[in-house]
Design an enzyme around this catalytic site. Sequence first.
Site, short mmCIF file in Angstrom:
data_model
loop_
_atom_site.label_atom_id
_atom_site.label_comp_id
_atom_site.label_asym_id
_atom_site.label_seq_id
_atom_site.Cartn_x
_atom_site.Cartn_y
_atom_site.Cartn_z
N ASN A 138 0.93 -1.01 -0.35
CA ASN A 138 0.36 0.20 0.51
C ASN A 138 0.61 0.79 -0.36
O ASN A 138 0.57 2.32 -0.79
CB ASN A 138 -1.39 -0.05 1.22
CG ASN A 138 -1.96 0.78 1.21
OD1 ASN A 138 -3.40 1.21 0.48
ND2 ASN A 138 -1.86 2.28 2.09
N SER B 190 6.66 10.95 8.88
CA SER B 190 7.22 10.70 10.45
C SER B 190 8.11 10.63 11.14
O SER B 190 9.44 10.53 10.11
CB SER B 190 6.47 9.16 10.42
OG SER B 190 6.32 9.07 11.50
N TYR C 256 5.89 -0.18 9.05
CA TYR C 256 5.60 1.05 8.51
C TYR C 256 6.78 2.09 8.99
O TYR C 256 6.37 3.04 7.40
CB TYR C 256 4.25 1.39 9.90
CG TYR C 256 3.97 2.52 9.69
CD1 TYR C 256 3.20 3.51 9.15
CD2 TYR C 256 4.54 3.61 11.09
CE1 TYR C 256 2.29 4.58 8.87
CE2 TYR C 256 4.77 5.31 10.50
CZ TYR C 256 3.35 5.45 9.95
OH TYR C 256 2.98 6.71 9.40
N LYS D 285 7.91 4.71 5.84
CA LYS D 285 8.21 6.33 5.49
C LYS D 285 10.17 6.23 4.72
O LYS D 285 10.19 7.14 4.18
CB LYS D 285 8.08 6.48 6.94
CG LYS D 285 6.67 6.66 7.18
CD LYS D 285 5.64 7.69 6.12
CE LYS D 285 3.88 7.04 6.80
NZ LYS D 285 2.87 7.83 5.60
N PHE E 49 2.08 2.80 29.22
CA PHE E 49 3.09 1.67 29.36
C PHE E 49 4.46 2.49 29.75
O PHE E 49 5.40 2.73 29.27
CB PHE E 49 3.02 2.19 27.88
CG PHE E 49 1.79 1.22 26.89
CD1 PHE E 49 0.87 0.71 27.39
CD2 PHE E 49 1.94 1.63 26.31
CE1 PHE E 49 -0.08 0.00 26.85
CE2 PHE E 49 0.52 1.43 24.63
CZ PHE E 49 -0.47 0.59 25.85
N ARG F 120 7.18 13.04 24.68
CA ARG F 120 6.81 13.17 22.92
C ARG F 120 6.43 14.82 22.98
O ARG F 120 5.56 15.52 23.84
CB ARG F 120 5.57 11.95 22.46
CG ARG F 120 5.34 10.38 22.70
CD ARG F 120 6.80 10.52 21.73
NE ARG F 120 6.91 8.66 22.00
CZ ARG F 120 7.68 7.79 23.02
NH1 ARG F 120 8.67 8.44 23.81
NH2 ARG F 120 7.64 6.83 23.26
#
Length: 338
Positions: free
Chosen positions: A99, A124, A149, A153, A218, A231
Amino acid sequence: MNILVTGGAGYIGSHTCLKLLEQGYGVIVIDNLCNSNPKSLDRVCALTGKDITFYEGDVRDEALLRKIFATHEITAVIHFAGLKAVGESVAQPWRYYDNNLNSTLVLTKVMSETGVKRLIFSSSATVYSGDNQMPLREDSHTGGCTNPYGWTKYMTEQILSGLAHADKDWSIVLLRYFNPIGAHESGLIGEDPRGIPNNLMPYITQVAVGRREKLSVFGNDYATHDGTGVRDYIHVVDLAAGHVAAVKYAAANTGCEVFNLGTGTGYSVLDMVGAFVKANNVAVPYQIVDRRPGDLDECYADPTKSERMLNWRAEKSLEDMCRDAWNWQSKNPMGYGE
Ligand code: NAD
Ligand code: WQD
């Protein structure tokens, strides 16, 4: 000026369509709706009083792309279309490579043949490797991705920079997003993940609205001020504005340039929970659980290159992000699905 927006019905795409329409651009969207609902585009049209030309289809469909480029005079393409769930990419690597890579290959083939050579790509912060000092600069180390993923990128960045190197007519902007959250202030469009949310903010809002019992945090033994992961959260409306800035940059420059889209400030998981509770006066029960494999202690941007060269910077505060995320979720408890 018409902009083709691939994946325009999605979370970041719909907010960017809105910004483009507000700024007077014509907007054409191609989306196969594999992770979105066309109501997002209806609502963008209602908010702006303007129309979007929508093609329901796959970016890998070369014949459909040829038709779109033959029908419309397109100035530039913003390429959001892609699969984005990290865990799913580990379980279904082929689907992710097919994809995310083939969509870009087919798109750039048709663009090249039709002479439309301005492209903005959704990259990203995940392309940065884990061995960097913070804050991350565009020339920090990349690679060493921990999931398919992330590799899609990373590989797409390689493909696109090679294209611009080989053909000097191309103007390609690679935007490395940090952690987009929040929603348009109207509460009419927002993030609507399918199934159990992977990301922190949609999980928080679904706990707050009663769809989930409690948040799992987490890990609380990271090397951060409170032990939870840090983050760089950026309001999706600021991110959308960054795309309009990139369209303008691509119109005035050739080559391939990479930019961070982040705020430059890191917040921990518990900072986020605290800010959300304070901004909205709602409860968010949580429990500390084990670390999630692959997570880093901290990840935040140096956004100065974007400020300097795109003339863009994030304007919205953490409070804005928390308020707008809750405004969307509380007005649409089941997302677009009701
Ligand atoms: P999203 O899933 O909401 O939007 C992606 C859209 O692309 C969806 O509407 C989906 O239906 C569509 N799509 C996927 N494959 C397609 C295909 N082959 N043909 C046509 N349409 C297709 O995701 P988003 O959060 O809006 O992300 C947009 C882009 O930004 C993605 O490429 C994603 O990887 C990237 N990105 C997202 C984040 C994030 O945290 N949201 C961070 C960094 C980068
Ligand atoms: C943020 C923090 C978690 C959920 C991911 C992708 C990245 C990019 C953005 C697309 C971390 C913690 C999370 C939960 C938690 N996407 N957390 N409980 O991992 O920084 O980035 O989305 O490109 O590629 O990897 O974002 O929102 O998943 O996590 O404690 O239920 O929240 O451990 O510290 P992340 P996130």
